[in-house]
Motif scaffolding. Sequence first.
Motif, short mmCIF file in Angstrom:
data_model
loop_
_atom_site.label_atom_id
_atom_site.label_comp_id
_atom_site.label_asym_id
_atom_site.label_seq_id
_atom_site.Cartn_x
_atom_site.Cartn_y
_atom_site.Cartn_z
N ALA A 54 -19.31 -12.55 -45.97
CA ALA A 54 -20.33 -13.04 -45.03
C ALA A 54 -21.44 -12.02 -44.87
O ALA A 54 -22.63 -12.36 -44.85
CB ALA A 54 -19.68 -13.32 -43.67
N VAL A 55 -21.06 -10.75 -44.78
CA VAL A 55 -22.09 -9.71 -44.61
C VAL A 55 -22.94 -9.61 -45.86
O VAL A 55 -24.17 -9.50 -45.79
CB VAL A 55 -21.41 -8.35 -44.30
N ILE A 56 -22.30 -9.67 -47.01
CA ILE A 56 -23.05 -9.58 -48.27
C ILE A 56 -24.05 -10.72 -48.36
O ILE A 56 -25.22 -10.53 -48.68
CB ILE A 56 -22.09 -9.61 -49.47
N ASN A 57 -23.57 -11.92 -48.06
CA ASN A 57 -24.46 -13.08 -48.13
C ASN A 57 -25.63 -12.93 -47.18
O ASN A 57 -26.76 -13.24 -47.51
CB ASN A 57 -23.69 -14.37 -47.79
N TRP A 58 -25.33 -12.43 -46.02
CA TRP A 58 -26.37 -12.32 -45.00
C TRP A 58 -27.42 -11.30 -45.43
O TRP A 58 -28.62 -11.51 -45.28
CB TRP A 58 -25.70 -11.92 -43.68
N THR A 59 -26.95 -10.18 -45.99
CA THR A 59 -27.91 -9.18 -46.41
C THR A 59 -28.72 -9.68 -47.61
O THR A 59 -29.88 -9.34 -47.77
CB THR A 59 -27.23 -7.86 -46.79
N LYS A 60 -28.07 -10.47 -48.45
CA LYS A 60 -28.80 -10.98 -49.62
C LYS A 60 -29.75 -12.10 -49.23
O LYS A 60 -30.57 -12.52 -50.02
CB LYS A 60 -27.82 -11.50 -50.68
N GLY A 61 -29.61 -12.58 -48.05
CA GLY A 61 -30.47 -13.68 -47.62
C GLY A 61 -30.01 -15.03 -48.16
O GLY A 61 -30.72 -16.02 -48.05
N VAL A 62 -28.81 -15.05 -48.74
CA VAL A 62 -28.29 -16.33 -49.22
C VAL A 62 -27.84 -17.15 -48.03
O VAL A 62 -27.03 -16.71 -47.23
CB VAL A 62 -27.09 -16.09 -50.16
N ARG A 63 -28.41 -18.33 -47.91
CA ARG A 63 -28.00 -19.16 -46.77
C ARG A 63 -26.55 -19.58 -46.87
O ARG A 63 -25.88 -19.78 -45.91
CB ARG A 63 -28.87 -20.43 -46.70
N GLY A 64 -26.10 -19.73 -48.10
CA GLY A 64 -24.69 -20.04 -48.30
C GLY A 64 -24.36 -21.51 -48.13
O GLY A 64 -23.24 -21.93 -48.31
N TYR A 65 -25.32 -22.32 -47.77
CA TYR A 65 -24.99 -23.73 -47.65
C TYR A 65 -26.23 -24.58 -47.87
O TYR A 65 -27.34 -24.12 -47.73
CB TYR A 65 -24.40 -24.05 -46.27
#
Lengths: 299, 568
Positions: B44-55
């Motif tokens: 979750a942290v990685i996604n957040w830092t990468k700016g990937v919305r994830g959905y």
Amino acid sequence: MGDPLLFFVMISSVKRAHAAAKAIKPSTSKIRRNWIILKALVHTDFKLRYQGSFLGVIWSVLEPLMMFAVMYVVFAKFLRMSDGTRTYPVVLLLGISSWQFVTDSTNVGLRSIVDRGDMLRKVHFPNYIVVVAATMGALITYGINLGVVLIFAFAYRVDFTWRVVLVPLNIIELYCVTLGLTLIMATMYAYYRDIAHIWDVLQQVIMYGMPIVYPLSYVLRRRGIVGKLGKLELLNPFAQFIQDIRHNLIAPATQQTIWNLFPNSLWYVKAVPILLMLILFFLGIFVFSKNSKRFAEVM
Amino acid sequence: MMEEKAEGAKESFPFMDAPTVLTCKDVYKDFKLPTEQATGLKQAVINWTKGVRGYKTQHVLKGITFSVHKGEFFGIVGRNGGGKSTLLKIISQIYYPNKGSVSVKGRLVPFIELGVGFNPELTGRENVYLNGAMLGFSKAEMNAMYDSIVSFAELEDFMDQKLKNYSSGMQVRLAFSVAVKAQADVLVLDEVLAVGDESFQRKCDDYFTQIKKDPEKTVILVTHDMNAVKRYCSRAMLIKEGKIASIGDKNAVAEEYTLLNLEADRQMAAARNAKRENGKVWPEGLSERCPVLRTFAVSKPLIGSDEKFVFGVEYEFNEDSDFYLAIAINDVRRGGITYDSGAKTFRMTRHGRNTVYFSFPVNLFNNGEFTIYTSLRIPSVKDDGFTEMVGVATGDNACSFIVRDPRNADYALLSDRATVITAKSDDVETLQWNGWRPGMPQVTAEARRREERTRDPLERRRAELLERIEEIETIRQRIVNETKLEKLRRQKAEGVERVVPIAPGVLRRLAGVDLSGKVAQITLDDVKLTEEEMSEMTGSTEEVRLIDELNRVNDEIVAKAEAEKEKK
């Protein structure tokens, strides 16, 4: 979130409802329906726990007995932990079984939503019942353990005082703080499974930061800052309530609780565990009910 | 719009006067589909830092409004992925809508899956009590119902065995039995008829036919089985891509569902069979030599037996040789080619790109689903008697239609109007063929009346002419729309745009082509054709001739009537 059932839980001893309606239509009262589901879940969990075992339900008594035998030999006879009183082994066992209630409750409870995921996705019922059922199951086991402790208490010829009447109140306090924590963790577990591992470690930390396997006097006797801060262990609501139970049930004279360890001038310090309990409890209800609508989708 | 239609036809549906038990108002539901699932804090942290919305958001339900009345047997149909199960879960309060509201009066028991909460480690008896508790029945209440549940499931001897020892059929029987005895006010069933052996299906059938008559119980059934819808439902609803495509008469809904499936099958087949040639992708059947060949419906795709199916074929053929169109009509359900025009019957006179129209009477056939395959053929170089196929309109380029008429049967292809078997022995008493008795005219009363009116040869000729002219008019209207659409397309390419909203589906159906959202904002009425363009289409020679003849016939009829008046 004004559902009466949770308050019902707090006054649990008064519950047994009025006679069932004679008609064969299911009860339309929400409270009654939730209560029926709760009973069924707890009953089923209990039956399933000893599934396939030869001794069956007897294990629920045998297991604590055997555990206590081990604890007794290790702590009382082998390591000779004692606070000087004659009844220390009983106090020790009482503390252990109380903490076991907490761990049981939280470990099963935090996974309960996810484990019963298939049911949540197919039928509508209030999600908190699943968590409450898990804690109730632990409570029943705790009750059985208390019976065993009482047997030991009689064997050690403990002098029971009037304070025994306060014990149910303490158990309720312990239950509330446990339920609050379980609700919070169950909500988090649905999103991030890490919480299970975090809690595994945390519960060890908490346990050793509480005077369960060692008496508090050991810490208080130490010199320097450790001795001074030893009293702070009792700010932990779990520690305080367990100490209360031991104090009121077995040894009011020697067990330290926040009530007798701190001077009256520091009344605000004495209020901390109860305050923490209330915070955890209501926070648990709040967090859980906010997210409860989304559980079916998240899983 | 759909609600209005249903409201207008209120009297024709039973139970519409009863109080509503379920109302859905404007229900929207979106799901966030994770593209990168974060099952742990680290991810979750990685996604957040990468700016990937994830959905990404998927809109499953887009504004559903309908209501169900007490006592109705309401069917919900739709293709997979249309939103039926989501709607059911929202009705059952398992999911909650993003917008809109759902209100339920009375006890609603959902059966998204039979045997919810069945634990294989417990015995049948314990499972029944557990399931009953899940539905809100106390132990005392369950005790009273227990015997009837067991006898309905016919599992008297097995109740004390663990559920894991049951066969799947037994489990389903037990679960259904509990569901049935649950005495809900509103019973919601999700495709439960699909499982189970024949005797179970029969049990379901008995139960449904019985409950259909009970005005106190409402049933909402989600199914893919159109026969079930036609048998049990009093009203039905078709959900397509998150919206209500049709609500009301169960037969209409069932037909539309069938049509939807046919279309989808065709599109899938087309996509599968697309070829690559010269760097371009040709749909199956087409090529450089025959780049366009398409059959499309002019009539409604659902017609009665008295009507003719009018369709058009658009082709493009630029070579010099003679070429023909051979048209085959394929029976989808029964299989086989019902009618074929012949390879050299229709010779095209115009090369290049053109559209021609045909009509096909369907009076001889019973109910059925048909697909028209057109092939473009040239004389074979080897032998002038035979033809070679240059292109064929299949898959998406073919055209389907459905024949439905109350006079028709469903099983065989030919109706009784085409031919009947007559008994030649005295021992055989012929009762009736599908409603027709020997000696009865094989036409509807309406047609009979029309026939009587036109017994006079002049009148008959007049009726024929009118019919013929009407056909031409329909075709011309179609051509006008096509031209307008073509013009629209050109305008769009040039960047001209106007915004007047109409439903894209309407436009798409008219044209048989796919338009991008923006062009769909313009109505056909806005498109004005110039004098030049109009003159190309009006006044085909045949029509002129027909109109002249019609005028002559009309004059003759008037003269005759006046002559008769004078005689009197």
